[in-house]
Design an enzyme around this catalytic site. Sequence first.
Site, PDB file in Angstrom:
ATOM      1  N   HIS A 104       0.834  -1.199   0.000  1.00  0.00           N
ATOM      2  CA  HIS A 104       0.000   0.000   0.000  1.00  0.00           C
ATOM      3  C   HIS A 104       0.874   1.257   0.000  1.00  0.00           C
ATOM      4  O   HIS A 104       0.538   2.258  -0.618  1.00  0.00           O
ATOM      5  CB  HIS A 104      -0.913  -0.019   1.232  1.00  0.00           C
ATOM      6  CG  HIS A 104      -2.047   0.953   1.149  1.00  0.00           C
ATOM      7  ND1 HIS A 104      -3.126   0.761   0.315  1.00  0.00           N
ATOM      8  CD2 HIS A 104      -2.261   2.128   1.770  1.00  0.00           C
ATOM      9  CE1 HIS A 104      -3.962   1.784   0.450  1.00  0.00           C
ATOM     10  NE2 HIS A 104      -3.471   2.621   1.325  1.00  0.00           N
ATOM     11  N   GLU A 133      -0.647  -6.707 -29.410  1.00  0.00           N
ATOM     12  CA  GLU A 133       0.404  -7.028 -28.442  1.00  0.00           C
ATOM     13  C   GLU A 133       1.000  -8.411 -28.678  1.00  0.00           C
ATOM     14  O   GLU A 133       1.768  -8.912 -27.854  1.00  0.00           O
ATOM     15  CB  GLU A 133      -0.137  -6.908 -27.003  1.00  0.00           C
ATOM     16  CG  GLU A 133      -1.450  -7.601 -26.773  1.00  0.00           C
ATOM     17  CD  GLU A 133      -2.098  -7.223 -25.452  1.00  0.00           C
ATOM     18  OE1 GLU A 133      -1.383  -6.794 -24.531  1.00  0.00           O
ATOM     19  OE2 GLU A 133      -3.331  -7.352 -25.353  1.00  0.00           O
ATOM     20  N   ASP A 164       3.660  -6.316 -23.591  1.00  0.00           N
ATOM     21  CA  ASP A 164       3.565  -7.713 -24.008  1.00  0.00           C
ATOM     22  C   ASP A 164       4.167  -7.922 -25.394  1.00  0.00           C
ATOM     23  O   ASP A 164       4.752  -8.978 -25.657  1.00  0.00           O
ATOM     24  CB  ASP A 164       2.104  -8.180 -23.983  1.00  0.00           C
ATOM     25  CG  ASP A 164       1.709  -8.770 -22.639  1.00  0.00           C
ATOM     26  OD1 ASP A 164       2.596  -9.322 -21.953  1.00  0.00           O
ATOM     27  OD2 ASP A 164       0.531  -8.677 -22.255  1.00  0.00           O
ATOM     28  N   CYS A 195      -0.431   2.236 -25.988  1.00  0.00           N
ATOM     29  CA  CYS A 195      -0.852   2.376 -24.589  1.00  0.00           C
ATOM     30  C   CYS A 195       0.096   1.663 -23.634  1.00  0.00           C
ATOM     31  O   CYS A 195      -0.127   1.658 -22.430  1.00  0.00           O
ATOM     32  CB  CYS A 195      -2.280   1.869 -24.384  1.00  0.00           C
ATOM     33  SG  CYS A 195      -2.483   0.100 -24.678  1.00  0.00           S
TER      34      CYS A 195
END
Length: 538
Positions: A188, A429, A453, A500
């Site tokens: 966290h 990808e 990827d 992206c």
Amino acid sequence: MMQFDGKSVYKGIALGPVLVLKNHDTQVRRKKTEDAEAEIKKVEAAGQEARKQLQKLYDKALREVGESNAAIFEVHQMMLEDEDYLESIHNMIRTEMVNASYAVAVTGDNFAEMFAGMDDDYMKARAADVRDISNRLIRILEGEGDADLSSMAPSVIVADDLSPSETVQMDKEKILGFVTVHGSTNSHTAILARMMNIPALIGVPLDLEEIHTGMTAAVDGFAGTVTFEPDGELCAQIRSRMDEELEKRRLLEGLKGKENVTSDGRHIELYANIGNVGDVGYALENDAGGIGLFRSEFLYLGREDFPTEEEQFQAYRQVAQTMAGKKVIIRTLDIGADKQVDYFQLGKEENPAMGYRAIRICLSQPDIFKTQLRALLRATMYGNIAVMYPMITSVEEVNRIFAIVKEVQEELDEIGIPYRQPDQGIMIETPAAVMISDELAQLVDFFSIGTNDLTQYTLAIDRQNARLDEFYDPHHKAILRMIKMVADNAHKYGKWAGICGELGADLELTGEFVRMGIDELSVAPSMILRVRKAVREL
């Protein structure tokens, strides 16, 4: 002057006084009890109080860091109801006739050690969560309150590790940096650091007995070092670099509202990648032209069952409404590989990156896919939504997807639920998708290249394997030629092509991407203005 190396989870520079947060675990003494059932009732009452406290923390986190990051406190509430955890506590009280606090402390230690010993990084990070909820129960049982971190002075936080409860209670404006001995990139603390642009180091080999509150610390997230009691020369260097960073940020702020246009008039769209509804604020704050990648799988993570159609619809609707007509491209679920979810029951695979994941799950389990598609189509009435499908390798897959979409549309027509026809694109990808991108471009509305990827599959390198870092080259000529081929094939059929993946924010390649004809770059919100600057200087 003491200098230590660590792993940087957010690059930045900080200089300021130290606030050491030592484990304030309550010292629990083993006591004999004559009434085991009375002790068990104390545990149950403490559990009820703990759930109330966690609900307040969830509400606070929801306002400050978004739904996805607040979800940890929902997980904590579920952990408090875990049968194995509670049964272990109750069993110890009954068999050993010990007090409630001691049983909770021992059980918490046992479960935390169990998680810490697991191979999976995500599960290792849960050890801190178990300690957090156990310590909360003990404090309630012992009549102690939470530490008040809301009125802290501006500080560099130094700790063995930080629990989610501690981080969310802090005044975020007063955190100059984080330095922890333990922790992981999934913790966290690390998530908060990245969300709030706070320089942070984990895995720093400190002896906390030698570090004291009030000392001065210089945190260099770029070099991955922290220096305690830096000399005058280093302080001057750090202040100079901080001034440079502030000036860079000030200049970037001046680019808000400006167009993403090169000096010779070439325009490119700059969108933001987000992982949850709470991230939309960061996208707008950094002047993103839209959302180029909404990772919908975050709706599926950190829970025990599938999100309902209504839950998904509300999330998609909220993002679309907040973006107020700007394009929002939502990627259908990309579960599998490094994102494992128990209730999907995917099973263990020898090579999960090339296994049962993403669109393969959707096409094999159409009921899961249809639920998401219904939510997405319903949400199109509230904004400019486009849908994007990941891990495509063939024309046949796209045709099967469109057949399922048509079924969902017919179902919505039958019951009179309105929707708009969204643009539908695919992620490029896989090398297979690159090589047939001319055929795919005739079927879809746009391409978005997932370079993470694509690099992994093209170079045959597991991007999760740190031992292969020296061989992992995202600038490889093969990758760049593939990106150019995809852009050319998209334009040949009047479609647009974007990026992206992380490479979209690589400023060394911005000029090359523009020259290739890439139409859109979708990057982390914090990179929007930096990429805009690079584009405008071309």
